[in-house]
Design a protein around this motif. Structure first.
Motif, short mmCIF file in Angstrom:
data_model
loop_
_atom_site.label_atom_id
_atom_site.label_comp_id
_atom_site.label_asym_id
_atom_site.label_seq_id
_atom_site.Cartn_x
_atom_site.Cartn_y
_atom_site.Cartn_z
N GLN A 5 0.83 -1.21 0.00
CA GLN A 5 0.00 0.00 0.00
C GLN A 5 0.86 1.26 0.00
OE1 GLN A 5 -3.49 -0.02 2.54
NE2 GLN A 5 -3.21 2.14 3.03
N LEU A 6 1.98 1.23 0.71
CA LEU A 6 2.89 2.37 0.72
C LEU A 6 3.45 2.62 -0.68
CD1 LEU A 6 4.46 4.53 2.30
CD2 LEU A 6 6.20 2.79 2.78
N ALA A 7 3.83 1.55 -1.37
CA ALA A 7 4.34 1.69 -2.74
C ALA A 7 3.27 2.25 -3.66
CB ALA A 7 4.85 0.35 -3.25
N LEU A 53 2.75 7.09 4.36
CA LEU A 53 4.17 7.39 4.53
C LEU A 53 4.42 8.20 5.79
CD1 LEU A 53 7.07 7.30 3.47
CD2 LEU A 53 6.56 9.33 2.08
N GLU A 54 3.57 9.20 6.04
CA GLU A 54 3.73 10.02 7.24
C GLU A 54 3.43 9.21 8.49
OE1 GLU A 54 1.22 13.36 6.70
OE2 GLU A 54 2.43 14.25 5.09
N ALA A 55 2.41 8.36 8.42
CA ALA A 55 2.05 7.55 9.57
C ALA A 55 3.16 6.58 9.94
CB ALA A 55 0.75 6.79 9.29
N GLU A 90 6.00 -0.16 11.61
CA GLU A 90 4.66 -0.64 11.36
C GLU A 90 3.66 0.52 11.36
OE1 GLU A 90 3.74 -3.66 10.56
OE2 GLU A 90 5.75 -4.53 10.73
N PRO A 91 2.69 0.52 10.46
CA PRO A 91 1.69 1.59 10.43
C PRO A 91 0.67 1.41 11.55
CG PRO A 91 1.16 -0.07 8.79
CD PRO A 91 2.49 -0.46 9.38
N VAL A 150 -4.09 0.21 6.84
CA VAL A 150 -3.81 -0.69 5.72
C VAL A 150 -5.03 -1.57 5.52
CG1 VAL A 150 -2.31 -2.49 4.82
CG2 VAL A 150 -1.36 -0.66 6.23
N THR A 151 -5.75 -1.34 4.42
CA THR A 151 -6.99 -2.07 4.14
C THR A 151 -7.06 -2.45 2.68
OG1 THR A 151 -8.27 -0.06 3.63
CG2 THR A 151 -8.19 -0.76 5.94
N ASP A 152 -7.89 -3.44 2.38
CA ASP A 152 -8.13 -3.82 0.98
C ASP A 152 -8.73 -2.66 0.20
OD1 ASP A 152 -7.18 -6.35 1.42
OD2 ASP A 152 -9.15 -7.28 1.67
N VAL A 153 -9.60 -1.89 0.85
CA VAL A 153 -10.26 -0.77 0.18
C VAL A 153 -9.25 0.29 -0.23
CG1 VAL A 153 -11.97 1.07 0.44
CG2 VAL A 153 -12.40 -1.18 1.43
N ALA A 154 -8.31 0.60 0.67
CA ALA A 154 -7.29 1.60 0.35
C ALA A 154 -6.41 1.13 -0.79
CB ALA A 154 -6.45 1.90 1.59
#
Length: 301
Positions: free
Chosen positions: A18-20, A105-107, A114-115, A120-124
């Motif tokens: 998700q970050l990428a 990234l900020e989080a 670890e965020p 971190v979700t499937d929707v995001a």
């Protein structure tokens, strides 16, 4: 770019993927993004590098992400749990798109490696992948001198798709090469979203990107990609009948039908054999409207 693509495609921690995707989305949002596409593709188009072009690999990786999230909805043999998870993501993605979204990234920077829970979700992940695919499709189209059509643009049957001929001629070779090597992935991603995500907000954007990409294929006379783009619109413009009953038009069917009609006017002079698919879809639309008590010619003048 190679590192980001690797993070998206590999089976690693979901937060890294998700970050990428978040970083790729910001890269795609740059001004004059079409120039970035050309520079990236051209830099990896030398002798011995064709099979490693990151733009091609990125298109494939994004398609895999989209299929990972909504693919079970298109597979008759998918496990029920996977179908339920995919449906939940497809239904929730509109709400995710409309609300403020903190940057992962900020989080991660504040929380360590670890965020925070819930980010971190499937929707995001699905939303970010859709965003990247749409921006890539539009960026490639602008390389060809094609800009998105607006609802206010007049419907004029033209012999060739409207585009900036000077821009198209400047980039014709690189754009043809990009489309030739990425169209299967780009169209597959957009088509998967088109038939699984019913959100009018997202669907309008996806269809706009889809139409721009199809127009670029028509402007460059890439017949295979053009026809492969037209066919799903013809199939999805109307749902099939249920138990012999009348066709029920849903909002996404209307949106798809409108895009198909605009493409017909735009590409009418170069559709060739694809006209058969279009005419069949128009016949089905005529039948559906008649069943709803709207015979031809009864609409507003």
């Amino acid at each position: 770019m190679v590192l980001l693509d690797s993070m998206v495609s590999r089976e690693g921690p979901a937060w890294q993927r998700q970050l990428a995707l978040e970083c790729l989305s910001e890269w795609c949002a740059q001004e004059r993004f079409e120039d970035k596409i050309r520079e990236l593709y051209s830099a990896w188009s030398g002798v011995g590098q064709e099979d490693r072009n990151p733009l091609v690999s990125l298109s494939l990786s994004l398609e895999r992400v989209v299929q990972r999230h909504v693919g079970p909805l298109l597979q008759a043999s998918a496990p029920p749990a996977a179908v339920q998870q995919a449906r939940a993501a497809a239904e929730a993605v509109e709400a995710h798109a409309l609300r403020p979204r903190p940057r992962l990234l900020e989080a991660v920077s504040h929380a360590g490696h670890e965020p925070p829970p819930g980010m971190v979700t499937d929707v995001a992940g699905l939303y970010l992948a859709i965003d990247c695919v749409c921006r890539l499709a539009c960026g490639v189209s602008r390389l060809c001198g094609v800009t998105p059509l607006a609802d206010s643009d007049p419907l004029i049957m033209s012999s060739t798709p409207r585009c900036d001929e000077q821009v198209m001629l400047q980039n014709v070779e690189v754009t043809r090469s990009i489309i030739d090597r990425t169209w299967q992935y780009s169209l597959a991603s957009l088509q998967a979203v088109m038939v699984t995500v019913s959100s009018p907000v997202l669907l309008s954007r996806v269809l706009g990107s889809y139409a721009s990409f199809a127009r670029a294929c028509g402007a460059l006379q890439l017949l295979g990609p053009r026809d492969k783009a037209i066919a799903p619109l013809c199939r999805s413009a109307l749902p099939g009948t249920s138990s012999g009953g009348p066709v029920v038009l849903k909002p996404y069917n209307i949106l798809i039908s409108k895009v198909l009609l605009r493409l017909v006017f735009e590409l009418g002079g170069v559709l060739g054999e694809a006209w058969l698919l279009v005419l069949e879809a128009m016949q089905r639309l005529d039948t559906a409207l008649s069943e709803r008590g709207l015979p031809p010619g009864s609409g507003p003048a």
